[in-house]
Scaffold this motif. Sequence first.
Motif, PDB file in Angstrom:
ATOM      1  N   ALA A  84       0.830  -1.201   0.000  1.00  0.00           N
ATOM      2  CA  ALA A  84       0.000   0.000   0.000  1.00  0.00           C
ATOM      3  C   ALA A  84       0.863   1.250   0.000  1.00  0.00           C
TER       4      ALA A  84
ATOM      5  N   GLY B  17      -0.380   0.094  -3.756  1.00  0.00           N
ATOM      6  CA  GLY B  17      -1.003   1.392  -3.473  1.00  0.00           C
ATOM      7  C   GLY B  17      -0.064   2.530  -3.810  1.00  0.00           C
TER       8      GLY B  17
ATOM      9  N   ASP C  84      -5.595   2.937   1.292  1.00  0.00           N
ATOM     10  CA  ASP C  84      -4.879   2.152   0.289  1.00  0.00           C
ATOM     11  C   ASP C  84      -4.667   0.721   0.773  1.00  0.00           C
ATOM     12  N   ARG C  85      -4.429   0.555   2.078  1.00  0.00           N
ATOM     13  CA  ARG C  85      -4.266  -0.804   2.608  1.00  0.00           C
ATOM     14  C   ARG C  85      -5.554  -1.586   2.425  1.00  0.00           C
TER      15      ARG C  85
END
Lengths: 435, 231
Positions: free
Chosen positions: A267, A293, A300-301
């Motif tokens: 991410a 990401g 994003d994770r």
Amino acid sequence: MATKRTIEVELSTTGLGADGKPQRIPLVAGDTGGLALQAPPALEPELEGEHMLINIGPQHPATHGVLRLVLELDGETVVRCIPHIGYLHCGFEKIGEYRQYNQIIPWTDRDDYLNCVGNNIAFSLGAEKLFGIEITPRCTVLRVIGMELSRIASHLVWMGTTGIDIGAFTPFLWSFQERENIYNLFEGWVGARLTTSASRVGGMAADIPDGWLDGLKAFVRTFPKTLSECDRMLTRNGIWVGRTVGLGVMNPEEALNYGLSGPMLRASGVDYDVRKDFPYLDYETYDFEVPVGVHGDVYDRYLVRMEEMRQSVRIIEQAIARLPDGPVNVDDPRVILPPKHKATSEMESMIHHFKNVMEGPRPAIGESYVAVEAPKGEKGYYMVSDGTAKPVRWRIRPPSFVNLSAIPKMVEGHLLSDVIAINASIDIVMGEIDR
Amino acid sequence: MSAFTVIQSGSAPGLPTPATPKNVPHRGGDANPSAEALKAQFGAAILRVDVVWGETNVTIDPARALDIVRWLHDDPSQSYEYLSDVTAVEFRDRGMPIEVIWHLRSIKYRRFLRLKAPLAKGQPLKIASVWSVYKGADWLERECYDMFGIVFEGHPDLRRILLWEQYTEGFPLRKDFPLRGRLSRAEQLRQALAANPEARYSMEELSIADAFQELPLDMRARIKGGESTGE
């Protein structure tokens, strides 16, 4: 006496921008990233300079286990975070030095207990390296199926519990329903649901029973629907976006330097996946993509983990299509027991069985480190053998332990309520951290 | 907020396509090219290089550990950006030294390297911390200290991590530590029952709470008396 005051803060984002994509709230004060934002209200004068210590955990549902965080707050902003761990320490590595290789496999169930099959297989891969064993083609494909199923199961727990932490209850019910289907599959395969002990040195505990693949195919067919329902529920949800975007940002260099791995690292924009870069179990022959990401925040994770589940489904589909016939266990009398009917009828087989169980197989002197891409990150098993049946040293490289060590860096400067979201985004399992 | 530039793994030109290793020999095989580079750079500080099951072990002089790790991290031709693990191994043969192990990865070159630094028994177990190079070494070194008693010099906050700070029985992963612990079950139970759980929280932390009046009477009296039992 200070009177109670209500501060009305305008919601700075509804979640969606003009282009229909989730909006990002700038992390750093001053850098508004093109958005017109209200300045945060100034600190109340009587609180300035006075810090408060609060303690979260070890008995707190949002710490995902027995994690204790001592936080120093300036108003509602975290100034300092001191994590305390070890409440679940059982000494797995010490116990492993007193066990034969096959006897350690039940302990690997219990370190990261959301990814049991993955751990079993990772440990077996390490032990097979020590013994110099090449596993059979059928076993390789079955292990890929097991690893990807347990990755999905682990990510589902992550999604459900993170949803609850942030305030969305429904995905929890949906994801646990699907997880139940995976555990039913495991139960049909090896007879256990959570602590599976699915693999052995040189093979698996059992071949899949007749009709098992039909159940797996049904799961592969229905699961993407549930996933897209969760996706519709969360990905563009204003509350979800507002509570995850811009939190706990790690840039690529920091993430590498802190040793993050798995979805946490990807991410943050580092394209490192053990399955692609240091392949095992013939992962290089499967067609799948690794999501990366570009902002390194909690949102994003979330996106990376959602996409990983879809890619795992792709891998399972390919594995079903190529599953070859043949034996599951290698033909190697050093590690594999004779068939039961022979052990009860032939003297030689009974002695073979007795010696393998009581004395245990002995690998050559040497050491091996096998890392796999577990749901939490790079999970490694390091084993050192001195030629006896028990390892001199058995070391677990715990991904969530290293990921959690960056939590002070990630939460400092954020609000107290965001600590919960950031902690959830690490996807910790205390069984693996404390071991 | 600006997006990051994605770091591509295996981005060095001319690398072979990674593949699952097959039929790996027990000893021998191709060593990691970094081993040769280390020999050229550090000479006598590289004590031994061997390849076991396809993994390159480089045994180094413990006194130069930090220099070597820093060079591997900083040198663009090596570029070991990622520290997988810091741990130690004690052998059943009591005469053999304790080995401190670093597992390093180069994301750029897709390389894996194991460094070993033997620490002789009978003298203080001390080695330089690599925290200044890799922040990820923080907890890994603390755990290694907790379990083996190896002191990492230069670590900013070296204290026990999995065990509690008042733990006095020793270092559990050492071979002279019995599996059941040093104390008998009866003694362990007695200590657990006699322990004061409040001692884990400092009185200053408790007195900050506005709910002072809600505390038990004896605790209020102790706080008023100025008692402090902080960690």
